[in-house]
Design a protein around this motif. Structure first.
Motif, short mmCIF file in Angstrom:
data_model
loop_
_atom_site.label_atom_id
_atom_site.label_comp_id
_atom_site.label_asym_id
_atom_site.label_seq_id
_atom_site.Cartn_x
_atom_site.Cartn_y
_atom_site.Cartn_z
N PHE A 242 0.82 -1.22 0.00
CA PHE A 242 0.00 0.00 0.00
C PHE A 242 0.84 1.26 0.00
CE2 PHE A 242 -3.97 2.06 0.40
CZ PHE A 242 -3.83 3.10 1.30
N SER A 243 1.94 1.23 0.72
CA SER A 243 2.71 2.45 0.93
C SER A 243 3.36 2.98 -0.34
CB SER A 243 3.78 2.22 2.00
OG SER A 243 4.67 1.21 1.59
N ILE A 244 3.49 2.15 -1.38
CA ILE A 244 4.12 2.63 -2.61
C ILE A 244 3.09 2.79 -3.73
CG2 ILE A 244 6.42 1.77 -2.10
CD1 ILE A 244 5.87 -0.61 -3.92
N ASN A 245 1.88 3.05 -3.30
CA ASN A 245 0.82 3.36 -4.26
C ASN A 245 0.21 4.72 -3.95
OD1 ASN A 245 -0.35 0.94 -6.17
ND2 ASN A 245 0.79 0.17 -4.42
N ALA A 246 0.08 5.52 -4.99
CA ALA A 246 -0.72 6.72 -4.86
C ALA A 246 -2.18 6.31 -4.88
CB ALA A 246 -0.43 7.69 -6.01
N MET A 247 -2.99 6.97 -4.09
CA MET A 247 -4.40 6.62 -3.99
C MET A 247 -5.26 7.81 -4.37
SD MET A 247 -4.16 3.49 -3.04
CE MET A 247 -5.91 3.16 -2.74
N SER A 248 -6.39 7.55 -4.94
CA SER A 248 -7.26 8.65 -5.34
C SER A 248 -8.72 8.21 -5.31
CB SER A 248 -6.89 9.15 -6.74
OG SER A 248 -6.82 8.08 -7.66
N TRP A 249 -9.57 9.21 -5.26
CA TRP A 249 -11.02 9.02 -5.36
C TRP A 249 -11.51 9.71 -6.63
CZ3 TRP A 249 -13.93 5.94 -2.29
CH2 TRP A 249 -13.40 5.55 -1.06
N TYR A 250 -12.31 8.98 -7.38
CA TYR A 250 -12.97 9.52 -8.55
C TYR A 250 -14.48 9.40 -8.33
CZ TYR A 250 -8.71 9.60 -11.43
OH TYR A 250 -7.48 9.87 -11.95
N ARG A 251 -15.23 10.11 -9.15
CA ARG A 251 -16.67 9.94 -9.10
C ARG A 251 -17.24 10.03 -10.51
NH1 ARG A 251 -18.39 15.58 -6.00
NH2 ARG A 251 -17.95 17.03 -7.74
N GLN A 252 -18.38 9.40 -10.67
CA GLN A 252 -19.06 9.42 -11.95
C GLN A 252 -20.55 9.58 -11.73
OE1 GLN A 252 -18.24 6.08 -14.56
NE2 GLN A 252 -18.79 7.28 -16.34
N ILE B 76 -3.98 11.40 -3.15
CA ILE B 76 -2.95 11.49 -2.13
C ILE B 76 -1.78 10.62 -2.55
CG2 ILE B 76 -4.05 9.66 -0.73
CD1 ILE B 76 -3.04 11.25 1.77
N THR B 77 -0.59 11.19 -2.52
CA THR B 77 0.59 10.45 -2.95
C THR B 77 1.05 9.49 -1.86
OG1 THR B 77 2.17 12.03 -2.06
CG2 THR B 77 1.31 12.47 -4.28
N SER B 78 2.02 8.67 -2.20
CA SER B 78 2.58 7.76 -1.20
C SER B 78 3.21 8.53 -0.05
CB SER B 78 3.60 6.82 -1.85
OG SER B 78 4.62 7.58 -2.48
N GLY B 79 3.65 9.75 -0.32
CA GLY B 79 4.25 10.57 0.71
C GLY B 79 3.27 11.43 1.48
N GLY B 80 2.00 11.40 1.07
CA GLY B 80 0.98 12.12 1.81
C GLY B 80 0.57 13.47 1.23
N SER B 81 1.14 13.86 0.10
CA SER B 81 0.71 15.11 -0.53
C SER B 81 -0.67 14.91 -1.16
CB SER B 81 1.70 15.53 -1.60
OG SER B 81 2.96 15.80 -1.02
N THR B 82 -1.47 15.96 -1.09
CA THR B 82 -2.85 15.84 -1.57
C THR B 82 -3.17 16.88 -2.63
OG1 THR B 82 -3.65 17.30 0.19
CG2 THR B 82 -3.64 14.93 0.65
N ASN B 83 -4.15 16.57 -3.44
CA ASN B 83 -4.73 17.57 -4.33
C ASN B 83 -6.20 17.25 -4.53
OD1 ASN B 83 -3.50 15.45 -6.31
ND2 ASN B 83 -5.04 16.52 -7.52
N ILE C 201 -9.03 14.03 1.84
CA ILE C 201 -8.54 12.68 1.60
C ILE C 201 -7.42 12.39 2.59
CG2 ILE C 201 -6.86 13.41 -0.16
CD1 ILE C 201 -7.45 10.75 -1.63
N SER C 202 -7.39 11.17 3.09
CA SER C 202 -6.33 10.76 4.01
C SER C 202 -6.05 9.28 3.81
CB SER C 202 -6.73 11.05 5.45
OG SER C 202 -7.90 10.31 5.80
N ARG C 203 -4.92 8.84 4.34
CA ARG C 203 -4.56 7.44 4.21
C ARG C 203 -3.93 6.95 5.50
NH1 ARG C 203 -0.78 6.88 -0.74
NH2 ARG C 203 -0.48 4.75 0.05
N ASP C 204 -4.09 5.66 5.74
CA ASP C 204 -3.47 5.00 6.88
C ASP C 204 -2.69 3.82 6.32
OD1 ASP C 204 -2.80 3.47 9.12
OD2 ASP C 204 -4.64 3.98 10.17
N ASN C 205 -1.39 4.00 6.16
CA ASN C 205 -0.59 2.95 5.54
C ASN C 205 -0.52 1.69 6.39
OD1 ASN C 205 -0.10 4.58 3.33
ND2 ASN C 205 1.94 5.20 4.01
#
Length: 117
Positions: free
Chosen positions: A29-39, A51-58, A69-73
């Motif tokens: 999980f820690s080396i994957n960027a994660m995102s939410w999309y909607r349709q 959110i990037t693997s390092g925790g940066s968000t957009n 958006i947040s993540r719990d590695n």
């Protein structure tokens, strides 16, 4: 094979809040960027937040200041806290992972969010 399972969708009145969760398995999980999309019906899938693997968000401009958006590695989880929901937020929300080295992406099955006016 990577699996992503979303939960937390539902029906809420305008102005309300929901928290979406995405559980990842069979993934580093820690080396994957994660995102939410909607349709939304009749519309193209759009990026909501990432959110990037390092925790940066957009965020998409339409949700800035309302969604987080947040993540719990440690738990292989990514979340989308949605506040001040609007009817135009109604859509199926999808979780996506993207491997930071290979670029391989995986999608979840989606969770429905409906905001009533």
């Amino acid at each position: 094979q990577v699996q992503l399972v979303e939960s937390g969708g539902g029906l809420v009145q305008a102005g309300g809040s929901l928290r979406l969760s995405c559980a990842a398995s069979r993934i580093i999980f820690s080396i994957n960027a994660m995102s939410w999309y909607r349709q939304a019906p009749g519309k193209q899938r759009e990026l909501v937040a990432a959110i990037t693997s390092g925790g940066s968000t957009n965020y998409a401009d339409s949700v800035k200041g309302r969604f987080t958006i947040s993540r719990d590695n440690a738990k292989n989880m990514v979340y989308l806290q949605m506040n001040s929901l609007k009817p135009e937020d109604t859509a199926v929300y999808f979780c996506r992972s993207s491997h930071v080295v290979t670029g391989r992406t995986t999608w979840g099955q989606g969770t429905q969010v409906t905001v009533s006016s």
